[in-house]
Enzyme design. Structure first.
Site, PDB file in Angstrom:
ATOM      1  N   LYS A 129     -25.445  31.909   3.784  1.00  0.00           N
ATOM      2  CA  LYS A 129     -25.762  30.497   4.028  1.00  0.00           C
ATOM      3  C   LYS A 129     -25.195  30.085   5.380  1.00  0.00           C
ATOM      4  O   LYS A 129     -24.299  30.741   5.918  1.00  0.00           O
ATOM      5  CB  LYS A 129     -25.199  29.619   2.906  1.00  0.00           C
ATOM      6  N   GLY A 132       0.794  -1.232   0.000  1.00  0.00           N
ATOM      7  CA  GLY A 132       0.000   0.000   0.000  1.00  0.00           C
ATOM      8  C   GLY A 132       0.822   1.275   0.000  1.00  0.00           C
ATOM      9  O   GLY A 132       0.267   2.371  -0.137  1.00  0.00           O
ATOM     10  N   ASP A 182     -22.008  32.769  -0.635  1.00  0.00           N
ATOM     11  CA  ASP A 182     -21.737  32.988   0.798  1.00  0.00           C
ATOM     12  C   ASP A 182     -20.938  34.276   0.958  1.00  0.00           C
ATOM     13  O   ASP A 182     -20.387  34.807  -0.015  1.00  0.00           O
ATOM     14  CB  ASP A 182     -21.017  31.787   1.442  1.00  0.00           C
ATOM     15  N   GLN A 194      -9.763  23.432   5.730  1.00  0.00           N
ATOM     16  CA  GLN A 194      -9.355  23.339   7.142  1.00  0.00           C
ATOM     17  C   GLN A 194      -8.197  24.312   7.355  1.00  0.00           C
ATOM     18  O   GLN A 194      -7.068  23.910   7.664  1.00  0.00           O
ATOM     19  CB  GLN A 194      -8.953  21.905   7.464  1.00  0.00           C
ATOM     20  N   ARG A 203     -24.031  26.348   7.692  1.00  0.00           N
ATOM     21  CA  ARG A 203     -23.873  24.893   7.660  1.00  0.00           C
ATOM     22  C   ARG A 203     -24.285  24.341   9.019  1.00  0.00           C
ATOM     23  O   ARG A 203     -23.530  24.452   9.981  1.00  0.00           O
ATOM     24  CB  ARG A 203     -22.417  24.523   7.369  1.00  0.00           C
ATOM     25  N   ASP A 209     -18.380  30.456  -7.485  1.00  0.00           N
ATOM     26  CA  ASP A 209     -17.812  29.874  -6.267  1.00  0.00           C
ATOM     27  C   ASP A 209     -16.409  29.361  -6.574  1.00  0.00           C
ATOM     28  O   ASP A 209     -16.034  29.226  -7.742  1.00  0.00           O
ATOM     29  CB  ASP A 209     -18.711  28.720  -5.773  1.00  0.00           C
ATOM     30  N   THR A 231     -19.899  18.849  -2.398  1.00  0.00           N
ATOM     31  CA  THR A 231     -21.061  17.955  -2.523  1.00  0.00           C
ATOM     32  C   THR A 231     -22.088  18.507  -3.507  1.00  0.00           C
ATOM     33  O   THR A 231     -23.007  17.794  -3.911  1.00  0.00           O
ATOM     34  CB  THR A 231     -21.776  17.814  -1.173  1.00  0.00           C
ATOM     35  N   GLY A 265     -24.119  20.793  -2.619  1.00  0.00           N
ATOM     36  CA  GLY A 265     -25.230  21.260  -1.777  1.00  0.00           C
ATOM     37  C   GLY A 265     -25.431  22.773  -1.855  1.00  0.00           C
ATOM     38  O   GLY A 265     -26.566  23.258  -1.965  1.00  0.00           O
ATOM     39  N   HIS A 310      -8.854  28.112  -1.591  1.00  0.00           N
ATOM     40  CA  HIS A 310     -10.136  28.372  -0.922  1.00  0.00           C
ATOM     41  C   HIS A 310     -10.063  29.658  -0.090  1.00  0.00           C
ATOM     42  O   HIS A 310     -10.992  30.455  -0.079  1.00  0.00           O
ATOM     43  CB  HIS A 310     -10.512  27.173  -0.059  1.00  0.00           C
TER      44      HIS A 310
HETATM   45  C1  R5P Z   1     -17.393  27.342   0.886  1.00  0.00           C
HETATM   46  O1  R5P Z   1     -16.925  28.211   1.599  1.00  0.00           O
HETATM   47  C2  R5P Z   1     -16.936  27.137  -0.528  1.00  0.00           C
HETATM   48  O2  R5P Z   1     -16.626  28.333  -1.150  1.00  0.00           O
HETATM   49  C3  R5P Z   1     -17.976  26.375  -1.334  1.00  0.00           C
HETATM   50  O3  R5P Z   1     -19.173  27.124  -1.338  1.00  0.00           O
HETATM   51  C4  R5P Z   1     -18.225  25.050  -0.721  1.00  0.00           C
HETATM   52  O4  R5P Z   1     -17.028  24.391  -0.494  1.00  0.00           O
HETATM   53  C5  R5P Z   1     -19.110  24.181  -1.594  1.00  0.00           C
HETATM   54  O5  R5P Z   1     -19.340  22.984  -0.915  1.00  0.00           O
HETATM   55  P1  R5P Z   1     -20.621  22.090  -1.244  1.00  0.00           P
HETATM   56  O6  R5P Z   1     -20.617  21.880  -2.738  1.00  0.00           O
HETATM   57  O7  R5P Z   1     -20.383  20.812  -0.480  1.00  0.00           O
HETATM   58  O8  R5P Z   1     -21.813  22.809  -0.769  1.00  0.00           O
END
Ligand code: R5P
Length: 312
Positions: A193, A39, A170, A98, A195, A219, A224, A226, A131
């Site tokens: 938004k 591995g 956001d 993170q 979480r 973005d 995901t 979402g 990010h």
């Molecule tokens: C959040 O701060 C990022 O800019 C994206 O909005 C986020 O990572 C998107 O994540 P998901 O597609 O899981 O909602």
């Protein structure tokens, strides 16, 4: 830089690495990047790199930990083979979300990864749309931070949308969305938004008017999906005629692709910082290549030329 320019790649995004090399009119450097039966990652550089200016292309996307280890061990291998300079080319920087503690007893993994890359022996980093831009400061080596905004906005301009509104999904993305808005000549709206738990999204409020107009959500990444699905729903409820989305990094974790397929999104535009399925799989997800931009940046770094023109 005196030494030869050589580009190597791990397995994270071989197609992008080959495209970058092709834009530079060269082949990828030869290397074995595989796995031992136990591995562990097995690397062998198959050509001379002594005195060379080496660029290693490896986004740290899924499988994140494997791809990260490949990157670290590739850097170690070329360092021990006496490369003169090593640039880690990380089109997508994993662990970037993170980048701070949100509660007690959490790690700052984005900083740890930066330390690992430096310790492995990288002299420079070339990356795209981190990010959080502050991650640049996690490195004590030069970081060139490209943006995909120009490429994505050119595509959206070509759609000839009438009186569009650019949406930041956001508060953290307002700067990015505003730059995009200026490029395509649109107005701006902002969604707040929250979480409630990791990977779950709730839209709270929106500032701005979208009624009777097409909306373009901007973005940095789709994880995901979402955020986009909820934002598209909320925009349609507020009267947007069509909803498009642009993001540099298309991760599409879990059921991300099918979530978008079932959503009210007309088209989702991403880049190839992360490998994408062919458009034939889903015509509503379009991929724009960042290879020419990375190739130009690599050439400029190699020739000690300014990269400023690429950032504007
Ligand atoms: C959040 O701060 C990022 O800019 C994206 O909005 C986020 O990572 C998107 O994540 P998901 O597609 O899981 O909602």
């Amino acid at each position: 830089m005196e030494g030869r320019l050589q580009v190597f790649s791990g397995n994270a995004n071989l197609a992008l690495a080959k495209d970058i090399a092709a834009c530079l009119n060269m082949n990828l450097g030869r290397a074995t990047v595989s796995t031992f039966k136990n591995g562990e990652t097995r690397i062998k550089i198959e050509e001379n790199v002594r005195g060379s200016d080496v660029f290693i292309v490896q986004p740290t996307c899924t499988p994140v930990n494997n791809n990260l280890m490949e990157l670290l061990i590739l850097i170690d291998a070329v360092r021990r083979a006496s490369a003169a300079r090593i640039t880690a080319v990380i089109p997508y920087y994993g662990y970037a979300k993170q980048e701070k503690k949100t509660t007690g007893r959490e790690p700052i993994s984005a900083k740890l990864v930066a330390n690992l890359i430096r310790t492995a022996g990288a002299h420079r980093v070339l990356t795209m749309d981190l990010h959080a831009p502050a991650i640049e400061g996690f490195f004590d080596i030069p970081v060139d931070h490209l943006q995909a905004g120009q490429l994505l906005s050119e595509y959206v301009r070509g759609l000839n949308l009438k009186d569009p509104v650019v949406i930041s999904p956001d508060a953290g993305g307002v700067g990015r969305a505003n730059a995009f808005r200026e490029r395509i000549g649109a107005s701006l709206a902002i969604i707040a938004k929250q979480r409630p738990r990791p990977d779950a999204v709730e839209m709270l409020e929106m500032v701005g008017d979208v009624a009777g107009r097409p909306a373009v959500i901007v973005d940095d990444m789709i994880s995901t999906g979402g955020t986009l699905v909820e934002a598209a729903k909320s925009l349609r409820q507020r009267g947007a005629t069509h909803v498009y989305a642009c993001a540099t990094h298309g991760i599409f974790a879990g059921d991300g692709i099918s979530a978008l397929r079932d959503s009210q999104m007309v088209e989702t535009i991403v880049t190839d910082t992360i490998p994408q399925a062919p458009e034939s799989v889903d015509a509503r997800i379009r991929t724009i290549s960042v290879a020419p931009l990375f190739a130009e940046a690599i050439l400029r770094i190699h020739k000690d030329l300014s990269l400023s023109a690429l950032f504007s």
